[in-house]
Design a protein around this motif. Sequence first.
Motif, PDB file in Angstrom:
ATOM      1  N   CYS A 114       0.801  -1.188  -0.156  1.00 11.58           N
ATOM      2  CA  CYS A 114       0.069  -0.131  -0.208  1.00 11.58           C
ATOM      3  C   CYS A 114       0.860   1.145  -0.046  1.00 11.58           C
ATOM      4  O   CYS A 114       1.829   1.203   0.594  1.00 11.58           O
ATOM      5  CB  CYS A 114      -0.762   0.004   1.116  1.00 11.58           C
ATOM      6  N   CYS A 139      -0.192   5.282   3.179  1.00  8.30           N
ATOM      7  CA  CYS A 139       0.392   5.819   4.243  1.00  8.30           C
ATOM      8  C   CYS A 139       1.668   5.311   4.642  1.00  8.30           C
ATOM      9  O   CYS A 139       2.085   4.514   3.845  1.00  8.30           O
ATOM     10  CB  CYS A 139      -0.487   5.975   5.602  1.00  8.30           C
ATOM     11  N   CYS A 159       1.701  -1.665   4.482  1.00 12.98           N
ATOM     12  CA  CYS A 159       0.811  -2.659   4.564  1.00 12.98           C
ATOM     13  C   CYS A 159       0.872  -3.366   3.134  1.00 12.98           C
ATOM     14  O   CYS A 159       0.910  -2.938   2.075  1.00 12.98           O
ATOM     15  CB  CYS A 159      -0.574  -2.524   4.951  1.00 12.98           C
ATOM     16  N   CYS A 189      -6.352  -1.223   6.504  1.00  9.19           N
ATOM     17  CA  CYS A 189      -7.564  -0.060   6.816  1.00  9.19           C
ATOM     18  C   CYS A 189      -8.230   0.240   5.633  1.00  9.19           C
ATOM     19  O   CYS A 189      -8.100  -0.303   4.601  1.00  9.19           O
ATOM     20  CB  CYS A 189      -6.878   1.333   7.488  1.00  9.19           C
ATOM     21  N   LYS A 222      -8.130   2.557   3.629  1.00 14.83           N
ATOM     22  CA  LYS A 222      -7.534   3.331   2.592  1.00 14.83           C
ATOM     23  C   LYS A 222      -6.615   2.206   1.724  1.00 14.83           C
ATOM     24  O   LYS A 222      -6.174   2.375   0.435  1.00 14.83           O
ATOM     25  CB  LYS A 222      -6.544   4.020   3.084  1.00 14.83           C
TER      26      LYS A 222
HETATM   27  S1  SF4 Z   1      -3.665  -0.187   4.596  1.00 13.10           S
HETATM   28 FE1  SF4 Z   1      -4.265   1.617   5.588  1.00 13.10          FE
HETATM   29  S2  SF4 Z   1      -2.511   1.673   7.209  1.00 13.10           S
HETATM   30 FE2  SF4 Z   1      -1.953   0.317   5.965  1.00 13.10          FE
HETATM   31  S3  SF4 Z   1      -0.520   1.356   4.525  1.00 13.10           S
HETATM   32 FE3  SF4 Z   1      -2.462   1.254   3.691  1.00 13.10          FE
HETATM   33  S4  SF4 Z   1      -3.434   3.327   4.271  1.00 13.10           S
HETATM   34 FE4  SF4 Z   1      -1.855   2.676   5.822  1.00 13.10          FE
END
Ligand code: SF4
Length: 972
Positions: free
Chosen positions: A68, A71, A75, A105, A107
């Motif tokens: 991901c 952020c 993840c 999450c 996102k």
């Molecule tokens: S899944 Fe959510 S917490 Fe994990 S990197 Fe992506 S945005 Fe960040």
Amino acid sequence: MDLNKLNARVSAAREEVEGRGETFYPGPSRVHLAAFPPKERWSDWVELDSRAWPERVEKRYMLVPTTCFNCESGCGLLAYVDKETLQVRKLEGNPEHPGSRGRNCAKGPATLTQISDPDRILYPLKRVGGRGEGRWERVGWDEVLDDIAGRIRKAMDEDRKNEIMYHVGRPGEDGYTTGMLANWGIDGHNSHTNICSSGARAGYHFWMGIDRPSPDHANADLILLVSSHLEAGHYFNPHAQRIMEGKERGAKLVVVDTRMSNTSTHADHWLASYPGSEAAIFLAIANYLIQNRLYNEEFVRRWWNWQEYMEAVHGDPEPTFTRFQTELAELYSGYTFEYAEVESGIDASTLREVAELVASAGTRLATHNWRSAGSGNLGGWQVARTLFLLNCLLGAVATEGGTYPSAWNKFVPKPIHTPSRHPDQWNELLWPSEYPLALMEMSFLLPHLMKERGGYVDVYFTRVYNPVWTNPDGFSWMEMLRDEEKIGLHVAMTPTWSETAYFADYVLPMGHATERHDIMSYETHDAQWIAFRQPVLRTARERLGEVISDTREVNPGEVWEENEFWLELTWRIDPDGSRGLRGFFESKANPGEKLTLDEYYGYMFEHSVPGLPEAAEAEGLTPLEYMRRYGAFEIETNIGAVYEQHVPDDELEDIGVDEMGRVYTRAPKPDTPNVVALPVLDGDDDGRRRVGVRVDGEILKGFPTPSGRLEFWSRTLDEWGWPELALPTYIKSHIHPGSLDSDQMVLISTFRVPVQIHTRSANAKWLDEIAHTNPLWLHTHDAERIGVSTGDLVRVETEIGHFVVKAWVTEGIRSGVAACSHHMGRWKLNDTGQRQAMATVGIDQQESNWSLTQKRGVAPFASSDPDTMRIWWTDVGVHQNLTHPVHPDPISGQHCWHQAVRVRRAEPGDRYGDVAVDSERSHAVYLDWLDKTRSAVTHSPDGTRRPYWMMRPVRPERQAYDLPGPPDPVAS
Ligand code: SF4
């Protein structure tokens, strides 16, 4: 269904899956309800097509992992690539990822909506007309590359290297770009860190030489959080799941947060303290531990630099630990619970209860501060320093359930080439001498430094960064970016439209999480892992036998990835290799040829990731194939207390030990595959390098601080002009009640909304539908005093202007404090931009008086995505950061976000979203805060610009640290 039945069902599922010789992943829920596809079937995964329901139509997928990009948690994601259409159908968690363990999450899966966003930028664009007019034409990548490369080459050849600047928001990668910039020999790395986490990071850096904490939440007895880590904090999802595991084990949770968050609702104690008083609370807890001798005396004796403190500050030539303990008790005796009650507004009895919990946690105390108080307040770095004091008192440092230094829980593999040079010059626009101890670049001061010092940047890259919207004082950024005498060429590298991109000369479309290569590693727990981000369609098509040589071949439009872009740009800057630049991106296998990303990552995974080649071989794969297949690899778990490890005998050659017990060696530095940036420590006068510290007769690795121990007292702070702040202490914030006028209150503007991510999520329709506006949180008492109810317009006046926003009346915040999330208030000047989350605005400038007015919010629109006709919201919030002047902390360099404001009913004529600012006034505030600094020119103890041991992302050569002239006498 009852729990026993569910567990029985899960056991049956496990037996069935394992019986087939496949991997069973325990699901994230308590009863392992969630199922992840066994990795053995990722090449051909079959699901029923939900859209075909009630018909049972099978869909076949290739599951390709990636990481991901939304952020900093990194993840794991699994892209479900439809084998028929070769398109990504959905994204779910990657159970093979050691940090996120299959969970995400909102996102993470919402990445799908970012890649399919009908408003995304698909082609390189060049400005037409004046900068900021918002008119663009499509151009080819070749034209872009040649133009930029030509300018950079010219600047380098004319020795104007300081005119090249790369300004990064979300790095999302480890080492690729910093290595390249070092090899370019430019001191042009600029980051967003000083508007983000420098405050807390400085607090940790001064203690342990490493700038981040890595709490072991899952094994803690007490989890003590500053802010809302369960829903929006740093390493959010990986930490959140471990906090919940800790709670399941019986850990208590204490949350210090002025605002009621989802995290505070899970807390055993929610301390809604007055903002800026956090350090007073932690010192009162510390004092309780000290006065009652509840601290870990053996740990303190062995690992604190108490001896250095007693010698230097008390002139005690032969200090004893007993005398230090007496001194320690005196030092903090004034920090009573009653004192902390006055400062924080939290009852002394509650603080005592929390202190008892801290004491009983012992070495199982997990603590974390990242942004929040650390980034809100003048002196916020002392919030982290006093919080970590509790760990240091209890010996809860790198223990099970305690808090680790980040660098020991992170792994950055050595790349195929190391930079052949480092910058030989110092960039005063980024590291001004007034801020010698700033943790990172003074990025948010750039417009003021340019204005004051006549700076010029010939090529300015903003990369996944949006300072016009994200930074304080955005109108000053607009003034700078529009001025071609200050910025020669602005290149905005971005996966999505941003307010800053409107002021660019080139807008270059960069890939989302499924469209690019990177490696990442983060300190999510006591382990070391790496994750691989990859363009999933490229990998899918290569698995089907296609040869892909450029990621643009599989990305939508002409969206590219930065790895390939930088590689190509470097070759064009240095086409014949004579400048020594392109060697960094040359093939080892085929000298003189361009490096490919397969070779770059293949070499790294083969040579620099311990255990990966063996794991790959066991599956009949190369290390690169393994990472393309599984997306992540865990190198080591249970790292433990590195500082207590013995220095290996083969590193102890002709050693010298100085009066502080620091051990130096002549043994060559071992070639480590992990290149996590650590402080560079000085050697001794005989040319030996630092290797450890002698403790009770043993030579141990210790900490990467100047003393080799945990620095309770910082010689650095003392010698660089701040002796009064060299110990963990309480600095009264700029928004301390004593500094406010009677009609002022505090505005907290730093809190995140869990489903948004700064600029990049404005094109994620699923996220925008959940959260799209940012009302002003006002306590019931304040709302009554002001005479407003929920939904009424209020005017919030800062030092330099005002904004108009809707009130949201709540008891979820302290009286006297208002809060407004910074995630909203996105805008565009015309129809170019994200139409689901950006209001259309007009901007006006009359000399230094700027105003922004909203013409319209968002509305349904026809596009390739039928959902855009279903947009039901119109309000997308207010851009409050424009009205914040810069508040640089004189030590950490962190922008101190909290604002002293007046909140009143909106005036006649005020309209929702109005913003007004005087940029001259903002420059005056900059000068006011500049007065708080103690410059290296007058305070450097050794004629350098900055302590050499302190971190820098791209470290210049040693001689560049020298101040230009002889140092002035140290100010008295
Ligand atoms: S899944 Fe959510 S917490 Fe994990 S990197 Fe992506 S945005 Fe960040």
